[in-house]
Write a protein that holds these residues in place. Structure first.
Motif, PDB file in Angstrom:
ATOM      1  N   UNK A  16       0.815  -1.208   0.000  1.00  0.00           N
ATOM      2  CA  UNK A  16       0.000   0.000   0.000  1.00  0.00           C
ATOM      3  C   UNK A  16       0.857   1.271   0.000  1.00  0.00           C
ATOM      4  N   UNK A  17       2.086   1.176   0.522  1.00  0.00           N
ATOM      5  CA  UNK A  17       2.941   2.355   0.657  1.00  0.00           C
ATOM      6  C   UNK A  17       3.867   2.596  -0.527  1.00  0.00           C
ATOM      7  N   UNK A  18       4.219   1.544  -1.282  1.00  0.00           N
ATOM      8  CA  UNK A  18       5.131   1.699  -2.416  1.00  0.00           C
ATOM      9  C   UNK A  18       4.953   0.534  -3.382  1.00  0.00           C
ATOM     10  N   UNK A  19       5.425   0.722  -4.602  1.00  0.00           N
ATOM     11  CA  UNK A  19       5.535  -0.387  -5.544  1.00  0.00           C
ATOM     12  C   UNK A  19       6.720  -0.117  -6.470  1.00  0.00           C
ATOM     13  N   UNK A  20       7.356  -1.207  -6.914  1.00  0.00           N
ATOM     14  CA  UNK A  20       8.501  -1.148  -7.816  1.00  0.00           C
ATOM     15  C   UNK A  20       8.144  -1.951  -9.062  1.00  0.00           C
ATOM     16  N   UNK A  21       8.230  -1.310 -10.229  1.00  0.00           N
ATOM     17  CA  UNK A  21       7.938  -1.978 -11.489  1.00  0.00           C
ATOM     18  C   UNK A  21       9.126  -1.852 -12.437  1.00  0.00           C
ATOM     19  N   UNK A  22       9.717  -2.994 -12.787  1.00  0.00           N
ATOM     20  CA  UNK A  22      10.757  -3.068 -13.811  1.00  0.00           C
ATOM     21  C   UNK A  22      10.050  -2.999 -15.160  1.00  0.00           C
ATOM     22  N   UNK A  23      10.639  -2.311 -16.137  1.00  0.00           N
ATOM     23  CA  UNK A  23      10.007  -2.269 -17.464  1.00  0.00           C
ATOM     24  C   UNK A  23      11.058  -2.200 -18.552  1.00  0.00           C
ATOM     25  N   UNK A  24      10.626  -2.600 -19.762  1.00  0.00           N
ATOM     26  CA  UNK A  24      11.450  -2.405 -20.948  1.00  0.00           C
ATOM     27  C   UNK A  24      10.585  -1.822 -22.045  1.00  0.00           C
ATOM     28  N   UNK A  25      11.203  -0.946 -22.826  1.00  0.00           N
ATOM     29  CA  UNK A  25      10.521  -0.285 -23.953  1.00  0.00           C
ATOM     30  C   UNK A  25      11.412  -0.403 -25.188  1.00  0.00           C
ATOM     31  N   UNK A  26      10.841  -0.836 -26.301  1.00  0.00           N
ATOM     32  CA  UNK A  26      11.621  -0.882 -27.535  1.00  0.00           C
ATOM     33  C   UNK A  26      11.850   0.541 -28.068  1.00  0.00           C
ATOM     34  N   UNK A  27      12.828   0.720 -28.942  1.00  0.00           N
ATOM     35  CA  UNK A  27      13.078   2.042 -29.526  1.00  0.00           C
ATOM     36  C   UNK A  27      11.802   2.623 -30.145  1.00  0.00           C
ATOM     37  N   UNK A  28      11.550   3.892 -29.876  1.00  0.00           N
ATOM     38  CA  UNK A  28      10.393   4.582 -30.444  1.00  0.00           C
ATOM     39  C   UNK A  28       9.109   4.426 -29.663  1.00  0.00           C
ATOM     40  N   UNK A  29       9.060   3.515 -28.709  1.00  0.00           N
ATOM     41  CA  UNK A  29       7.814   3.308 -27.968  1.00  0.00           C
ATOM     42  C   UNK A  29       7.582   4.426 -26.958  1.00  0.00           C
ATOM     43  N   UNK A  30       6.322   4.868 -26.864  1.00  0.00           N
ATOM     44  CA  UNK A  30       5.934   5.878 -25.880  1.00  0.00           C
ATOM     45  C   UNK A  30       4.664   5.433 -25.180  1.00  0.00           C
ATOM     46  N   UNK A  31       4.629   5.644 -23.876  1.00  0.00           N
ATOM     47  CA  UNK A  31       3.365   5.460 -23.164  1.00  0.00           C
ATOM     48  C   UNK A  31       2.459   6.624 -23.562  1.00  0.00           C
ATOM     49  N   UNK A  32       1.149   6.472 -23.448  1.00  0.00           N
ATOM     50  CA  UNK A  32       0.271   7.609 -23.703  1.00  0.00           C
ATOM     51  C   UNK A  32       0.403   8.638 -22.580  1.00  0.00           C
ATOM     52  N   UNK A  33       0.024   9.877 -22.847  1.00  0.00           N
ATOM     53  CA  UNK A  33       0.002  10.899 -21.805  1.00  0.00           C
ATOM     54  C   UNK A  33      -0.969  10.420 -20.728  1.00  0.00           C
TER      55      UNK A  33
END
Length: 114
Positions: free
Chosen positions: A27-44
């Motif tokens: 409830x107090x924190x979370x850690x998320x590892x991620x990878x993104x390929x070249x050119x990828x963007x999350x939406x706003x």
């Protein structure tokens, strides 16, 4: 103690090539590892959680309504609660990062969005 290996972490792909793994969550924190390929963007997007984005490999650019910053390996940026932003891999190689959220957020943040 609760230990999580990267191989056994809960994993999902919000979009093809954009992988996320839950390394720790409360409830107090979370850690998320991620990878993104070249050119990828999350939406706003925004969320109630403060966020620290740490680049482990590659290059990521974070865009807000008023600013942008390009982070290289081992750089970090802090985002305030409800600060609208998106994260894009603006480099030529796979980017790997770690997102830290406080308070912790549900791991299904992206899969439950409309």
């Amino acid at each position: 103690m609760k230990a999580t290996t990267i191989e056994n972490a809960e994993t999902y792909e919000p979009e093809e090539g954009w992988q996320r793994k839950s390394l720790a969550e409360s409830d107090r924190f979370s850690f998320e590892w991620f990878e993104k390929p070249p050119g990828h963007s999350s939406p706003m997007h925004d969320h109630e959680n403060e966020q620290v984005c740490i680049v482990l490999k590659g290059e990521l650019t974070i865009y807000t309504e008023d600013d942008e910053v390009t982070l290289m390996e081992h750089d970090a940026a802090q985002l305030e609660s409800w600060e609208e932003h998106r994260v894009e891999n603006t480099g030529d190689e796979l980017a790997i990062g770690l997102d830290v959220f406080a308070p912790g957020r549900s791991f299904d943040f992206w899969t439950d969005r409309e």
